[in-house]
Design a protein around this motif. Structure first.
Motif, PDB file in Angstrom:
ATOM      1  N   VAL A 175       9.088   0.674  -6.548  1.00 47.43           N
ATOM      2  CA  VAL A 175       9.337  -0.755  -6.342  1.00 47.43           C
ATOM      3  C   VAL A 175      10.708  -0.984  -5.706  1.00 47.43           C
ATOM      4  CG1 VAL A 175       9.755  -2.913  -7.585  1.00 47.43           C
ATOM      5  CG2 VAL A 175       7.725  -1.567  -8.089  1.00 47.43           C
ATOM      6  N   GLN A 176      11.713  -0.264  -6.163  1.00 40.74           N
ATOM      7  CA  GLN A 176      13.049  -0.418  -5.571  1.00 40.74           C
ATOM      8  C   GLN A 176      13.064   0.054  -4.120  1.00 40.74           C
ATOM      9  OE1 GLN A 176      15.618   1.604  -8.368  1.00 40.74           O
ATOM     10  NE2 GLN A 176      15.249   0.071  -9.959  1.00 40.74           N
ATOM     11  N   ASN A 177      12.313   1.115  -3.826  1.00 38.76           N
ATOM     12  CA  ASN A 177      12.197   1.570  -2.440  1.00 38.76           C
ATOM     13  C   ASN A 177      11.507   0.509  -1.582  1.00 38.76           C
ATOM     14  OD1 ASN A 177      12.220   3.886  -0.360  1.00 38.76           O
ATOM     15  ND2 ASN A 177      10.068   3.268  -0.406  1.00 38.76           N
ATOM     16  N   THR A 178      10.472  -0.125  -2.147  1.00 37.09           N
ATOM     17  CA  THR A 178       9.786  -1.202  -1.435  1.00 37.09           C
ATOM     18  C   THR A 178      10.747  -2.347  -1.131  1.00 37.09           C
ATOM     19  OG1 THR A 178       7.624  -0.668  -2.368  1.00 37.09           O
ATOM     20  CG2 THR A 178       7.935  -2.920  -1.602  1.00 37.09           C
ATOM     21  N   SER A 179      11.548  -2.716  -2.118  1.00 37.45           N
ATOM     22  CA  SER A 179      12.507  -3.808  -1.936  1.00 37.45           C
ATOM     23  C   SER A 179      13.502  -3.484  -0.820  1.00 37.45           C
ATOM     24  CB  SER A 179      13.251  -4.069  -3.250  1.00 37.45           C
ATOM     25  OG  SER A 179      14.139  -5.148  -3.120  1.00 37.45           O
ATOM     26  N   ASP A 229       0.843  -1.199   0.000  1.00 35.02           N
ATOM     27  CA  ASP A 229       0.000   0.000   0.000  1.00 35.02           C
ATOM     28  C   ASP A 229       0.878   1.249   0.000  1.00 35.02           C
ATOM     29  OD1 ASP A 229      -2.727   1.358   0.535  1.00 35.02           O
ATOM     30  OD2 ASP A 229      -1.521   2.058   2.227  1.00 35.02           O
ATOM     31  N   ARG A 230       1.942   1.233   0.786  1.00 38.89           N
ATOM     32  CA  ARG A 230       2.874   2.369   0.810  1.00 38.89           C
ATOM     33  C   ARG A 230       3.594   2.522  -0.525  1.00 38.89           C
ATOM     34  NH1 ARG A 230       6.674   0.891   5.233  1.00 38.89           N
ATOM     35  NH2 ARG A 230       5.458  -0.967   5.675  1.00 38.89           N
ATOM     36  N   GLN A 231       3.917   1.411  -1.146  1.00 40.30           N
ATOM     37  CA  GLN A 231       4.542   1.467  -2.471  1.00 40.30           C
ATOM     38  C   GLN A 231       3.635   2.180  -3.471  1.00 40.30           C
ATOM     39  OE1 GLN A 231       6.130  -2.161  -4.734  1.00 40.30           O
ATOM     40  NE2 GLN A 231       4.142  -1.805  -5.714  1.00 40.30           N
ATOM     41  N   ASN A 232       2.376   1.768  -3.492  1.00 45.75           N
ATOM     42  CA  ASN A 232       1.440   2.360  -4.446  1.00 45.75           C
ATOM     43  C   ASN A 232       1.205   3.837  -4.163  1.00 45.75           C
ATOM     44  OD1 ASN A 232       1.230  -0.124  -5.679  1.00 45.75           O
ATOM     45  ND2 ASN A 232      -0.645  -0.712  -4.601  1.00 45.75           N
ATOM     46  N   ALA A 233       1.201   4.201  -2.883  1.00 41.63           N
ATOM     47  CA  ALA A 233       1.050   5.613  -2.522  1.00 41.63           C
ATOM     48  C   ALA A 233       2.277   6.416  -2.959  1.00 41.63           C
ATOM     49  CB  ALA A 233       0.837   5.745  -1.011  1.00 41.63           C
ATOM     50  N   ILE A 273      -3.876   0.761 -13.624  1.00 42.67           N
ATOM     51  CA  ILE A 273      -2.618   0.401 -12.988  1.00 42.67           C
ATOM     52  C   ILE A 273      -2.918  -0.445 -11.750  1.00 42.67           C
ATOM     53  CG2 ILE A 273      -0.438   1.284 -12.036  1.00 42.67           C
ATOM     54  CD1 ILE A 273      -1.101   3.985 -13.391  1.00 42.67           C
ATOM     55  N   TYR A 274      -2.004  -1.362 -11.445  1.00 40.82           N
ATOM     56  CA  TYR A 274      -2.171  -2.257 -10.300  1.00 40.82           C
ATOM     57  C   TYR A 274      -0.792  -2.550  -9.731  1.00 40.82           C
ATOM     58  CZ  TYR A 274      -2.743  -6.995  -8.211  1.00 40.82           C
ATOM     59  OH  TYR A 274      -2.719  -8.111  -7.398  1.00 40.82           O
ATOM     60  N   GLY A 275      -0.663  -2.542  -8.410  1.00 37.06           N
ATOM     61  CA  GLY A 275       0.606  -2.858  -7.777  1.00 37.06           C
ATOM     62  C   GLY A 275       0.427  -3.893  -6.694  1.00 37.06           C
ATOM     63  N   ILE A 331       4.653  -2.986 -10.233  1.00 32.29           N
ATOM     64  CA  ILE A 331       3.605  -2.073 -10.686  1.00 32.29           C
ATOM     65  C   ILE A 331       3.403  -2.361 -12.166  1.00 32.29           C
ATOM     66  CG2 ILE A 331       2.990   0.336 -11.142  1.00 32.29           C
ATOM     67  CD1 ILE A 331       4.447   1.085  -8.569  1.00 32.29           C
ATOM     68  N   THR A 332       2.166  -2.598 -12.538  1.00 31.19           N
ATOM     69  CA  THR A 332       1.797  -3.002 -13.894  1.00 31.19           C
ATOM     70  C   THR A 332       0.726  -2.071 -14.437  1.00 31.19           C
ATOM     71  OG1 THR A 332       2.363  -5.313 -13.492  1.00 31.19           O
ATOM     72  CG2 THR A 332       0.804  -4.895 -15.265  1.00 31.19           C
ATOM     73  N   MET A 333       0.700  -1.904 -15.757  1.00 27.05           N
ATOM     74  CA  MET A 333      -0.259  -0.999 -16.388  1.00 27.05           C
ATOM     75  C   MET A 333      -0.915  -1.641 -17.597  1.00 27.05           C
ATOM     76  SD  MET A 333       0.337   2.947 -17.544  1.00 27.05           S
ATOM     77  CE  MET A 333      -1.053   3.923 -18.165  1.00 27.05           C
ATOM     78  N   ASN A 334      -2.162  -1.305 -17.823  1.00 25.25           N
ATOM     79  CA  ASN A 334      -2.867  -1.716 -19.036  1.00 25.25           C
ATOM     80  C   ASN A 334      -2.116  -1.190 -20.257  1.00 25.25           C
ATOM     81  OD1 ASN A 334      -4.903  -0.667 -21.251  1.00 25.25           O
ATOM     82  ND2 ASN A 334      -5.865  -2.451 -20.306  1.00 25.25           N
ATOM     83  N   GLU A 335      -1.781  -2.067 -21.194  1.00 31.48           N
ATOM     84  CA  GLU A 335      -0.929  -1.696 -22.320  1.00 31.48           C
ATOM     85  C   GLU A 335      -1.567  -0.631 -23.219  1.00 31.48           C
ATOM     86  OE1 GLU A 335       2.277  -1.822 -25.154  1.00 31.48           O
ATOM     87  OE2 GLU A 335       2.068  -2.225 -23.007  1.00 31.48           O
TER      88      GLU A 335
END
Length: 324
Positions: A263-267, A40-44, A85-87, A237-241
């Motif tokens: 994503v790298q921050n999440t990792s 959730d924090r990543q997506n924010a 978008i979806y993460g 994080i993925t997006m509709n093409e």
């Protein structure tokens, strides 16, 4: 705020909020994780990055929690283009590209560094391209995060103790088969239903990434926390093409840059948080225990040939990953 599982039509399309050269495209980012959890924090963070740097050309509208549905429902909406978008974690894509199922098989990855080698490999690149071409989903960024651990209402000290346990698993076939292989009786519940399921005894055990499970308070409902570390979780994080292709190149680049940053921050955060969160669970009354993983690893390894024979993923993929 919308009720859980409501998918409002007004959120289903990108909107032009102003006419002419100053038109602003609004993209809906669907979440499915507990508020405050690491994903959730990543997506924010991704949302703030885009909104801060898009100079009014683009806006991301992040719908948190399960307001748009569970993971499967949000992914299906992303395929349709009603969510853009979806993460979350990469494992879910096994429902459409079978080789992603390897991410959900126990003890496939030794650690975060091993998973990163896989994510940097041509094998993973081919999987991501297949998802883009066949399902219209572009993975903007992905990285390893935390090990997944076990939460149980009763003590689990060995492989034998797993026998017959009512175990919550997500709606991913490989998870189901893994935990059947380990002797449990798997049951499918949405992530947001696990806490109540554990409290009421609908299920006796569940597993998940450490920080996300802590945010969902699994350790309160199932206070036996077992460091199985059976899977290395991921973040993406993925997006509709089609939605991505409709944007100008500068906005495409911005989305990619912000996705990689988030994503790298999440990792990085996930790996720093792991032991801190385990200590918090113990301080709040959970009993955190190790387990002899060797018999569990061996049982999981014995299941690989059956999984490949059944077509769960491409033959030889597991062994190929072990050589990285």
């Amino acid at each position: 705020m919308f009720a859980t599982h409501v998918r409002p039509v007004l959120l289903a399309t990108a909107l032009s909020l102003a006419a002419g050269a100053h038109a602003q495209t609004v993209l809906t980012l669907g979440g499915s994780d507990a508020l405050g959890s690491i994903l959730d924090r990543q997506n924010a963070r991704f949302t703030a990055c885009v909104n801060d740097k898009a100079a009014g050309k683009l806006k991301v509208n992040f719908i948190q929690g399960e307001q748009l549905g569970n993971d499967m429902q949000v992914i299906e909406q992303m395929m349709q283009g009603s969510v853009h978008i979806y993460g979350d974690v990469l494992d879910w894509y096994a429902n459409w590209v079978k080789d992603f199922a390897i991410l959900a098989w126990g003890f496939t990855f030794r650690d975060a560094g091993h998973m990163q080698k896989f994510l940097d490999s041509p094998t993973y690149a081919a999987m991501a391209e297949k998802l883009r071409k066949e399902q219209g989903l572009r993975i903007l960024a992905a990285a390893p995060t935390q090990p997944r651990i076990l939460f149980s209402k009763k003590p689990i000290a060995s492989l034998a103790d797993l026998n017959g346990v009512k175990m919550r698993v997500p709606e991913i076939k490989t998870y189901l088969t893994l935990w059947e292989t380990l002797g449990t009786r798997p049951s499918r519940l949405a992530w947001g239903e696990i806490y109540l399921g554990l409290k009421t005894g609908v299920v006796e055990a569940a597993e998940g990434p450490i920080s996300s499970a802590y945010s969902a308070k699994f350790h309160e409902a199932a206070p036996n926390v077992i460091r199985t570390d059976h899977l290395m979780s991921s973040a993406h994080i993925t997006m509709n093409e089609k939605s991505y292709a409709a944007l100008q190149p500068d906005m495409q680049k911005l989305l990619g840059d912000c996705a990689r940053d988030a994503v790298q921050n999440t990792s990085k955060t996930a790996q720093q948080e792991t032991e801190d969160v385990v200590r918090k669970m113990a301080a709040e009354g959970a009993k955190v225990t190790p387990i002899d993983k060797a018999p569990i690893q061996q049982r999981a390894k014995e299941g690989v040939s059956k999984m490949e024979k059944d077509g769960a993923w491409s033959t030889g993929l597991w062994e190929q990953i072990q050589k990285l």
